[in-house]
Design a protein around this motif. Structure first.
Motif, PDB file in Angstrom:
ATOM      1  N   ARG A 231       0.823  -1.213   0.000  1.00 38.35           N
ATOM      2  CA  ARG A 231       0.000   0.000   0.000  1.00 38.35           C
ATOM      3  C   ARG A 231       0.858   1.265   0.000  1.00 38.35           C
ATOM      4  O   ARG A 231       1.878   1.334   0.687  1.00 38.35           O
ATOM      5  CB  ARG A 231      -0.872  -0.017   1.260  1.00 38.35           C
ATOM      6  N   PHE A 237       1.000   8.569  -2.297  1.00 42.23           N
ATOM      7  CA  PHE A 237      -0.198   8.748  -3.114  1.00 42.23           C
ATOM      8  C   PHE A 237      -0.266  10.182  -3.648  1.00 42.23           C
ATOM      9  O   PHE A 237      -0.636  10.415  -4.796  1.00 42.23           O
ATOM     10  CB  PHE A 237      -1.462   8.423  -2.307  1.00 42.23           C
ATOM     11  N   TYR A 308       0.335  -3.802  -6.425  1.00 42.54           N
ATOM     12  CA  TYR A 308      -0.189  -3.768  -5.064  1.00 42.54           C
ATOM     13  C   TYR A 308      -1.652  -4.154  -4.963  1.00 42.54           C
ATOM     14  O   TYR A 308      -2.199  -4.192  -3.880  1.00 42.54           O
ATOM     15  CB  TYR A 308       0.037  -2.366  -4.472  1.00 42.54           C
ATOM     16  N   ASP A 309      -2.320  -4.393  -6.066  1.00 42.26           N
ATOM     17  CA  ASP A 309      -3.743  -4.715  -5.998  1.00 42.26           C
ATOM     18  C   ASP A 309      -4.131  -5.660  -7.119  1.00 42.26           C
ATOM     19  O   ASP A 309      -3.543  -5.632  -8.188  1.00 42.26           O
ATOM     20  CB  ASP A 309      -4.594  -3.441  -6.121  1.00 42.26           C
ATOM     21  N   GLN A 328     -19.595  12.075 -11.085  1.00 40.10           N
ATOM     22  CA  GLN A 328     -18.188  12.256 -11.449  1.00 40.10           C
ATOM     23  C   GLN A 328     -18.016  12.258 -12.963  1.00 40.10           C
ATOM     24  O   GLN A 328     -17.142  12.930 -13.502  1.00 40.10           O
ATOM     25  CB  GLN A 328     -17.355  11.121 -10.859  1.00 40.10           C
TER      26      GLN A 328
ATOM     27  N   MET B  50     -13.542   8.541  -3.066  1.00 42.31           N
ATOM     28  CA  MET B  50     -12.418   9.300  -3.632  1.00 42.31           C
ATOM     29  C   MET B  50     -11.299   9.455  -2.592  1.00 42.31           C
ATOM     30  O   MET B  50     -10.153   9.690  -2.934  1.00 42.31           O
ATOM     31  CB  MET B  50     -12.892  10.676  -4.109  1.00 42.31           C
ATOM     32  N   ARG B  52      -9.074   7.768   0.505  1.00 47.04           N
ATOM     33  CA  ARG B  52      -8.709   6.424   0.970  1.00 47.04           C
ATOM     34  C   ARG B  52      -9.235   6.186   2.380  1.00 47.04           C
ATOM     35  O   ARG B  52      -9.263   7.092   3.214  1.00 47.04           O
ATOM     36  CB  ARG B  52      -7.192   6.267   0.967  1.00 47.04           C
ATOM     37  N   LEU B  53      -9.611   4.944   2.624  1.00 49.09           N
ATOM     38  CA  LEU B  53     -10.064   4.573   3.967  1.00 49.09           C
ATOM     39  C   LEU B  53      -8.867   4.076   4.773  1.00 49.09           C
ATOM     40  O   LEU B  53      -7.876   3.634   4.188  1.00 49.09           O
ATOM     41  CB  LEU B  53     -11.119   3.475   3.873  1.00 49.09           C
ATOM     42  N   PRO B  54      -8.968   4.122   6.104  1.00 49.29           N
ATOM     43  CA  PRO B  54      -7.862   3.596   6.914  1.00 49.29           C
ATOM     44  C   PRO B  54      -7.602   2.118   6.610  1.00 49.29           C
ATOM     45  O   PRO B  54      -8.508   1.408   6.151  1.00 49.29           O
ATOM     46  CB  PRO B  54      -8.367   3.771   8.348  1.00 49.29           C
ATOM     47  N   GLU B  86      -7.034   0.302  -4.494  1.00 54.66           N
ATOM     48  CA  GLU B  86      -6.799   1.744  -4.379  1.00 54.66           C
ATOM     49  C   GLU B  86      -6.040   2.224  -5.598  1.00 54.66           C
ATOM     50  O   GLU B  86      -4.919   1.788  -5.854  1.00 54.66           O
ATOM     51  CB  GLU B  86      -6.022   2.028  -3.091  1.00 54.66           C
ATOM     52  N   HIS B  91     -11.051   4.742  -5.022  1.00 54.09           N
ATOM     53  CA  HIS B  91     -10.725   3.596  -4.172  1.00 54.09           C
ATOM     54  C   HIS B  91     -11.954   2.722  -3.964  1.00 54.09           C
ATOM     55  O   HIS B  91     -13.011   3.211  -3.585  1.00 54.09           O
ATOM     56  CB  HIS B  91     -10.185   4.097  -2.837  1.00 54.09           C
TER      57      HIS B  91
END
Lengths: 445, 130
Positions: A231, A237, A308-309, A328, B50, B52-54, B86, B91
Motif C-alpha cells: 500500500r 499517493f 499492489y492490488d 463524477q 475518492m 482512501r479509507l484507513p 486503491e 478507491h
C-alpha cells in the motif's frame, strides 16, 4: 513551492516552463529580479511539508536571453503549423457526442479471427513505443511524436477494421508492465469508444493520441513508488497524483505540441462534481476529450492488476461508472460507454448458475445478454472438455437446464488465463467454428 | 491488500445498488468516512470513495435504503474488509458483514434490502440491454 503564474507574460522572462517548482535560492533570486508578484499553488506547498519532493529533483531550465517557452512555441507555430492547422477549413475539436447528422456509422470490415493476428503485432509494437516514451523521458529525451502518431495510427486502423481484436488483447494484462499497458489500453479503448460514439476518423486518431499520452507524467514518478508492492503511504499517493501536472509540463515542452493532449494529460482526473484533481475543475471546465478519456481510464485502472492490488471484473468497473453518472462522469458519455463495453464483453470470464465457468467469445450487438461462450471449467471448477454454447439458442447443461450467467469474474479466476487460450489458438470473435477440437487435444495431453 | 487474487470467492451475486441506496458511512474508531454504495447482497457490500479509507480491517457501517414505499436503515453493523483496490481513479473496497454479531432483526433487514434491490433491477443491470 509551485509557481503557477507571474505578474507578466512568461515569454517576457527567462523561465523555460510556464510553471515550475522552486528548488533553491537562485530560483527565488531570478523571480525577484523579474517580477514583483508571483502566484503559487497551495496544494503543492502542503505536499512539500510532508518532507517529500513535490516534483522530481531536477534543476529548472532558464534561457540566457529573455525568451520563454511560449514565445518559442509561438515561433514554431508560425514556422511549421501543426498537422491539424495545415489543412484549411479543418473543423474544431468536438465539444460533445456527435449528433445524428454528423454521426459516422462503422461496420467491421474484417472478422476478429483475421484481425487478431495483425492486432498482436500492432499491440506489441505500440507497447514498445509507449515503453520508449516512458524510458526516454527518464533519461532526459523528449517524446518522439512521429513514432507516437504512427503507433496511434496503426491502433486506429485496426479498431476501424474491427473493433474487437485489440480490445481482446487489452484484456490480457501483465502487472509488471502496468503503466505501459494501461496507456496503450486507454488508447485502444478510447478509439473504440470514439468509434462507438460515431466520431470521424480524424477525431478518433486525436482521441486515441490523447489516450496514449494521458499518463505520460508517470514517467516522472520515481520507480520505487511506481512499482511499489504494498500500500502507498499518503505522501506516496500525493506524489502519484502529481502525474497530471508532470504530464502537462512534459507535453507543453514539446516543440510540436498538441493542445488537446496537454489538456487531457492535465485534466483526466478531474471530475464533474469538483472532487477531482489537480485543479478541482467543475463540469463546464473539463474538456470533452478529457471526460471521454477519464471513463476509459477508470475502467482500465479498475480491471487491471497492479503490483499492489488485484484486478476487479469488468462489471464492477461498469457498476462504479454507472453509479457515478452525472456525479463524477458525464451522464450521457457514461451510459454510452457501458453500452460500448457491454455487460459481457468478448474475453470476459463468466460463471453460470450451475457453477461452470466460460470465456465469452462473441456478442451479437442485437442480443448482448446472450453471448457465445467457450466452457472451460466444470461445476467443481476443474478443467473440462471445451464446448461452445450459444446462449441465443437454448443450450442446456448436463442437468437439462438452460445456461444462465450469474456473474462475471476477473481474468485468472479459477486458473483460467486468457493469454493461454489465445496462445493455444482459441478463435475469438465471430467465426462460427472455433478451434475447439485442437484445445480438447491439448487438454488430453 | 486484496483477497480477490485470481479466484472470486463470493458465494452470492452482488446486486447493483439502485438510486434509493446510494450512500454508506464507515466508522473507524469514532471517525466517519463517506463512500458510495456500489453493489450489495445480504452478506456484504462494495463501496467506492475518492478518499482512501484507513487500513484497519474492521469498521462499522451505516446505510439506508430510502424510497416512497420503504425505509430500511442499518446502523453500526460490524464489517470486515475483504478487498481493496486503491487507484488514482478512486478507491474501491469490499466488506463482509459480521453477521454472527448482528441481531436477528438486523439480519432480516439485510435480507429485505437485498429483496428490494432485486425488485429494483430492471430487465437487467443498468436497464440498457435487452
Amino acid at each position: 513551492m509551485h509557481v503557477v503564474r507571474l505578474d507578466r507574460p512568461w515569454e517576457d522572462t527567462d523561465f523555460l516552463m510556464q510553471g515550475f517548482v522552486i528548488q533553491d535560492q537562485s530560483d527565488i533570486d531570478a523571480l525577484c529580479r523579474q517580477c514583483e508578484v508571483v502566484y503559487i499553488e497551495a496544494k503543492i506547498e502542503t505536499l512539500a511539508q510532508h518532507g517529500k519532493p513535490s516534483a522530481p529533483p531536477k534543476k529548472i531550465e532558464r534561457r540566457q536571453e529573455p525568451k520563454g517557452l511560449f514565445s518559442r512555441f509561438k515561433r514554431s507555430k508560425k514556422e511549421e503549423p501543426e498537422p491539424e492547422q495545415k489543412k484549411p477549413g479543418v473543423k474544431p475539436v468536438p465539444t460533445g457526442i456527435p449528433d445524428a447528422n454528423t454521426r459516422v456509422t462503422y461496420i467491421n470490415k474484417i472478422n476478429t479471427e483475421k484481425e487478431i493476428e495483425v492486432a498482436k503485432n500492432t499491440y506489441s509494437s505500440a507497447k514498445q513505443v509507449v515503453k520508449n516514451i516512458m524510458d526516454g523521458i527518464r533519461i532526459g529525451r523528449t517524446i518522439d511524436m512521429e513514432d507516437t502518431r504512427e503507433a496511434v495510427s496503426q491502433v486506429v486502423d485496426s479498431v476501424l477494421r474491427n473493433k474487437d481484436a485489440l480490445a481482446w488483447l487489452s484484456k490480457i494484462k501483465n502487472k509488471d508492465e502496468y503503466t505501459a499497458e494501461h496507456s496503450l489500453n486507454v488508447c485502444i479503448l478510447s478509439a473504440t469508444f470514439a468509434r462507438h460514439l460515431g466520431h470521424d476518423e480524424i477525431e478518433i486518431q486525436h482521441v486515441a493520441l490523447c489516450g496514449l499520452l494521458h499518463d505520460v507524467g508517470k514517467s516522472k514518478i520515481p520507480d520505487e513508488i511506481l512499482n511499489k508492492e504494498g500500500r502507498f503511504t499518503d505522501e506516496e499517493f500525493d506524489i502519484m497524483r502529481q502525474h497530471t501536472t508532470f504530464g502537462r509540463d512534459l507535453l507543453l515542452a514539446l516543440p510540436k505540441t498538441d493542445h488537446v493532449a496537454i489538456d487531457v494529460a492535465h485534466s483526466h482526473h478531474e471530475r464533474l462534481d469538483g472532487s477531482g484533481y489537480p485543479r478541482g475543475l467543475n463540469a463546464s471546465q473539463i474538456p470533452y476529450y478529457a471526460k471521454l478519456v477519464s471513463l476509459v481510464d477508470c475502467y482500465d485502472a479498475i480491471t487491471s492488476s497492479r503490483c499492489y492490488d488485484g484486478a476487479r471484473s469488468s462489471i464492477e468497473a461498469l457498476d462504479i461508472i454507472y453509479k457515478n453518472q452525472g456525479v463524477q462522469f458525464d451522464k450521457e458519455l457514461a451510459l454510452e460507454f457501458i453500452k460500448c463495453i457491454g455487460i459481457y464483453p468478448a474475453g470476459a470470464l463468466v460463471e453460470f448458475s450451475n457453477g461452470e465457468v466460460g470465456i465469452v467469445l462473441s456478442v451479437d450487438p442485437e442480443s448482448k445478454l446472450r453471448p457465445r461462450v467457450l466452457l472451460v471449467r466444470d461445476s467443481d471448477k476443474n478443467p473440462r472438455k471445451e464446448r461452445i454454447i450459444d446462449m441465443k439458442k437454448i443450450d442446456l447443461d448436463s442437468a437439462g437446464k438452460p445456461y444462465t450467467i450469474v456473474s462475471e469474474l476477473p481474468n485468472l479466476s479459477y486458473g483460467v488465463d486468457l493469454r493461454e487460450y489465445l496462445k493455444k489458438g482459441l478463435v475469438v470473435g465471430d467465426a462460427q467454428d472455433a478451434k475447439v477440437p485442437m484445445l480438447e487435444e491439448q487438454i488430453k495431453k | 491488500m486484496t483477497d480477490s487474487g485470481p479466484a472470486e470467492k463470493r458465494s452470492r451475486q452482488r446486486l447493483l445498488c439502485s438510486d434509493p441506496f446510494s450512500g454508506c458511512t464507515l466508522n473507524y474508531d469514532g471517525t466517519e468516512y463517506s463512500a458510495q454504495s456500489i453493489n450489495y447482497n445480504q452478506c456484504g457490500i462494495g463501496v467506492f470513495a475518492m478518499t482512501r479509507l484507513p487500513e484497519q480491517a474492521r469498521c462499522q457501517l451505516r446505510f439506508c435504503y430510502r424510497s416512497d414505499e420503504d425505509n430500511i436503515e442499518i446502523n453500526a453493523l460490524a464489517a470486515e474488509r475483504v478487498y481493496s483496490n486503491e487507484t488514482e481513479v478512486g478507491h474501491q473496497y469490499g466488506f463482509k458483514f459480521c453477521l454472527e454479531e448482528a441481531s436477528a432483526e438486523v439480519r432480516a433487514r439485510l435480507i429485505a434490502l437485498e429483496e428490494r434491490l432485486e425488485q429494483d433491477a430492471k430487465t437487467h443491470r443498468y436497464g440498457l440491454f435487452s
